[in-house]
Write an enzyme that holds these catalytic residues in place. Sequence first.
Site, PDB file in Angstrom:
ATOM      1  CB  SER A 157      -0.971  -0.050   1.188  1.00 25.46           C
ATOM      2  OG  SER A 157      -1.989   0.904   1.063  1.00 25.46           O
ATOM      3  CG  ASP A 280      -7.128  -1.660  -3.790  1.00 27.80           C
ATOM      4  OD1 ASP A 280      -7.758  -1.040  -2.901  1.00 27.80           O
ATOM      5  OD2 ASP A 280      -5.933  -1.961  -3.667  1.00 27.80           O
ATOM      6  CG  HIS A 308      -6.016  -1.963   0.074  1.00 31.57           C
ATOM      7  ND1 HIS A 308      -5.411  -1.267  -0.948  1.00 31.57           N
ATOM      8  CD2 HIS A 308      -5.311  -1.666   1.202  1.00 31.57           C
ATOM      9  CE1 HIS A 308      -4.398  -0.566  -0.467  1.00 31.57           C
ATOM     10  NE2 HIS A 308      -4.317  -0.797   0.833  1.00 31.57           N
TER      11      HIS A 308
END
Length: 333
Positions: A157, A280, A308
């Site tokens: 991320s 996502d 995610h």
Amino acid sequence: MNNGKIIASEFRPPWWLKNPHLQTLWPKLMMHLSLPSRSGRTDSGGKQTQALLERRRIELADGDFIDLSMSTAQAGPRVLIIHGLEGGLDSHYAARLVNRLAQNGFQPVFMHLRGASGEPNRLARSYHSGATDDLRAVLEALAKDPEGPLLAAIGFSLGGNLLLKYLGESDDPLLERAIAVSVPFVLRDAMLRLELGFARLYRGYLVSRLKASYRQKFAQRSSPLSVELDQIQDFNQFDDQITAPLNGFAGVFDYYQRASCRGYLRQIHTPTLIIHAADDPFMFPSTVPFAHELGPGIRLELSAHGGHVGFIEARGIGFSAGWLESRILRALG
């Protein structure tokens, strides 16, 4: 210059677990509840990592520090792990990956981003999506060890955005290869997407964590900012009033523009795997770059589902939370 490639991922979710929010939340739920899989196996990923780790502090040129948690194993290639926003060793992806790396002959090195190691950092500035100077300082310090430069770095991320931006900026990245997972390629897109529908749940959780970290950091010293913390409700406000001024940006959109990695991808020559899901919920499908934006070192594996940092895989009539770690291990060779 040749382009990188976008490849359809081989990841397949269970038919009943295709929803992006279920994919995103399921690993964290499993970590807390220690649920066995329906195939009768208990997937790894408890709160406490089993690999033996020791702390190491890297002193930075500006007077601050970065803490690492390093494997005590004396052999095997070293691999750096970079966490996401308000993440840490207790994040589901970190706990599982540290163990899997150690079990497969690698030495995991977990990088706690500036101020995220449990001890407030010395300076007013904080970690952020574009702080590539911190990453370079860590890689340069580790490269001076007898083992030499690391084999690879893996970013999740925010950590993935940081890693890709660093690779695009660097003529000598001090890494043989890299892996980035669920990357918010365009930070403004992520801010806007997290204001929509169910995704506001993630926004509320993460902003509350950021505010708590800010309070903790300045509990024993004065902040250089004058902000009404209780009035901040979203990323646009937090990044405009806190992230940007603390870290030398002119404002929130200056930060988003300069810290987003998408514009740096074309310059990446280091062999790099990007693992991403089109669904996502932290960004829009259009946030994913096109093939012509990818440097020759990049292979972007795009799946239709996965959420995610989710990627809970179908396993017979059950499921497995280990697909992501297995894909990373294959990429490390």
